[in-house]
Design a protein around this motif. Structure first.
Motif, PDB file in Angstrom:
ATOM      1  N   ASP A 192       0.840  -1.192   0.000  1.00 15.88           N
ATOM      2  CA  ASP A 192       0.000   0.000   0.000  1.00 15.88           C
ATOM      3  C   ASP A 192       0.879   1.247   0.000  1.00 15.88           C
ATOM      4  O   ASP A 192       2.096   1.175  -0.221  1.00 15.88           O
ATOM      5  CB  ASP A 192      -0.978  -0.033   1.185  1.00 15.88           C
ATOM      6  N   LEU A 241      -2.446  -4.874   2.940  1.00 14.89           N
ATOM      7  CA  LEU A 241      -2.755  -3.858   3.946  1.00 14.89           C
ATOM      8  C   LEU A 241      -2.362  -4.258   5.356  1.00 14.89           C
ATOM      9  O   LEU A 241      -2.057  -3.393   6.184  1.00 14.89           O
ATOM     10  CB  LEU A 241      -4.260  -3.554   3.938  1.00 14.89           C
ATOM     11  N   HIS A 277      -3.631  -1.947   8.108  1.00 18.21           N
ATOM     12  CA  HIS A 277      -3.641  -0.554   7.679  1.00 18.21           C
ATOM     13  C   HIS A 277      -4.998  -0.127   7.121  1.00 18.21           C
ATOM     14  O   HIS A 277      -5.826  -0.953   6.729  1.00 18.21           O
ATOM     15  CB  HIS A 277      -2.578  -0.309   6.610  1.00 18.21           C
TER      16      HIS A 277
END
Length: 428
Positions: A42, A72, A75
């Motif tokens: 990301d 991710l 996140h």
């Protein structure tokens, strides 16, 4: 040897045509997939060169049904603006979102006896192996995991199978691996290969993931004024490709100092760093360079909360960055923290244990919030007036008669006083 590795031979790094040729050569040795999954990083790995590589894969896999699942972990999902910045020209409709709490399947467990063995007896808890269900039931005949090899606080060196087990992992592996790294001691792991967490990931891949058709694409970058400066790219599925890439990253991304630093200032780009969960890289990546009694100032105009996940944010606010011993005691005393060991690990990582002071100058957190979790507070406007980030350069600067070591992006490397790095010991 089940991989190919190309290393830059010039200071400017590998060019995109060289990288595209490496990818094309690899793909030419296998049937063209009908359905493929790309797992890139990301926005927190903006300088990984994953954007151009993902675009190359889309071109090379033309005609295949493709999904993109950013790794991710815990996140915040990428915003459309972040997608456009990191993956320009890639249709947003290709992107899928990994939910680490809900989207995973359980593949097996790393046994407690193995965890105890690799951690020198510091942990004896089994660890659940979970990955996003798409890797198992998505019907993909090819999966491409694009990851940047770089020093990392939890595992020692990212990436390789970290993309699968953390980036696309669930709470069992994320909590277990983060806490294992915390009790073993991040200063004993950062910048090193074959750490206890690496060995847990390798066990999980060898025992539970051999049927997942993954190809790893590993980059090493040393970003400079000209761009990402790609030092190497490796393609394949072989643990040795990771070790080879680690050695290149150690050359490119480890910054050893002859003396510890008294004063360090780190800047967090507001486009990349929105929380202390990510922004505390300023602490992780500089802590081995800072002298006892020194100070660290973190200028963080984009930081607006502590945790990427709202549940984690609440736990950080509740327990704070209070030091290793107090956090471990809180784990023993509180069920909510025992059920969220990645937060406990984050709290341990984010404290200096009173060895040096940590001051945050955030753009969107109040003095009460910052001091409430155990940091010192400096108003952002005063920090920017005191430290001219436009004129300061990476390394030593003179500010008001003081020597200030400035790091404009902590995600790009690891800074360490050689004596501290060489004298690390497990459990400290």
């Amino acid at each position: 040897m089940n991989y190919s590795l190309t290393k830059a031979t010039t200071p400017t790094g590998l060019h995109d045509d060289e990288i595209a040729t490496l990818l094309a050569d690899h793909l030419s040795t296998r049937p063209k997939p009908r359905r493929a999954l790309i797992i890139p990083p990301d926005i927190t790995r903006l300088n990984s060169h994953a954007g151009p590589i993902t675009r190359m894969l889309l071109d090379l896999l033309d005609g295949a049904d493709i999904d993109i699942l950013p790794a991710l972990g815990t996140h915040i999902p990428m915003t459309p603006e972040e997608m456009d910045r990191m993956y320009p020209g890639v249709p947003h409709t290709l992107f899928r979102v990994h939910n680490w709490r809900e989207d995973v399947v359980h593949l097996g467990d790393v046994p407690a006896s193995f965890v105890k063995e690799v951690s020198a007896g510091l942990s004896d808890q089994s660890i659940r192996v979970e990955v996003n269900h798409r890797l198992v039931d998505g019907g993909y005949d090819a999966i491409f995991s694009v990851g940047q090899v770089v020093p990392h606080e939890v595992v020692g060196m990212a990436n390789y199978n970290k993309n699968l087990f953390v980036g696309c992992g669930g709470s069992g592996m994320i909590n277990g691996s983060h806490f294992l790294g915390a009790v073993y001691g991040m200063e004993n792991m950062m910048g090193r290969d074959l750490t206890p967490v690496h060995r847990v990931f390798d066990y999980a891949e060898q025992h539970f993931c051999q049927d997942i058709p993954v190809t790893y694409i590993l980059t090493v970058t040393a970003p400079d004024a000209s761009g990402d400066n790609v030092r190497s790219v490796a393609v394949g599925r072989d643990r040795q490709m990771f070790s080879d890439s680690i050695r290149i990253s150690q050359e490119a991304n480890l910054n050893f100092l002859d003396q510890p630093l008294e004063h360090v200032v780190v800047y967090l780009d507001p486009a990349e760093f929105h929380t202390t969960w990510i922004g505390n890289k300023a602490i992780y990546r500089s802590r081995m360079a800072i002298a006892d009694g020194g100070d660290l100032v973190i200028i963080a105009p984009g930081v607006h909360r502590f945790g990427e996940d709202l549940g984690n944010d609440a736990l950080i606010r509740k327990y704070g960055y209070v030091g290793r011993d107090k956090v471990l005691q809180a784990v023993r005393d509180n069920e909510d923290l025992r059920q969220n060991l990645s937060v406990a690990a984050h709290l341990i990582h984010g404290s200096s244990d009173s060895r040096f002071s940590i001051t945050y100058a955030p753009g969107h957190l109040s003095r009460e919030e910052v001091e409430g979790v155990g940091f010192h507070y400096l108003p952002l406007d005063k920090a920017l007036a005191r430290y001219d980030i436009q004129s300061m350069r990476l390394g030593m600067n003179s500010v008001d008669g003081r020597d200030i070591y400035y790091i404009p992006n902590p995600a790009l490397g690891l800074w360490a006083y050689r004596g501290r790095f060489d004298n690390a010991a497990p459990g400290k």
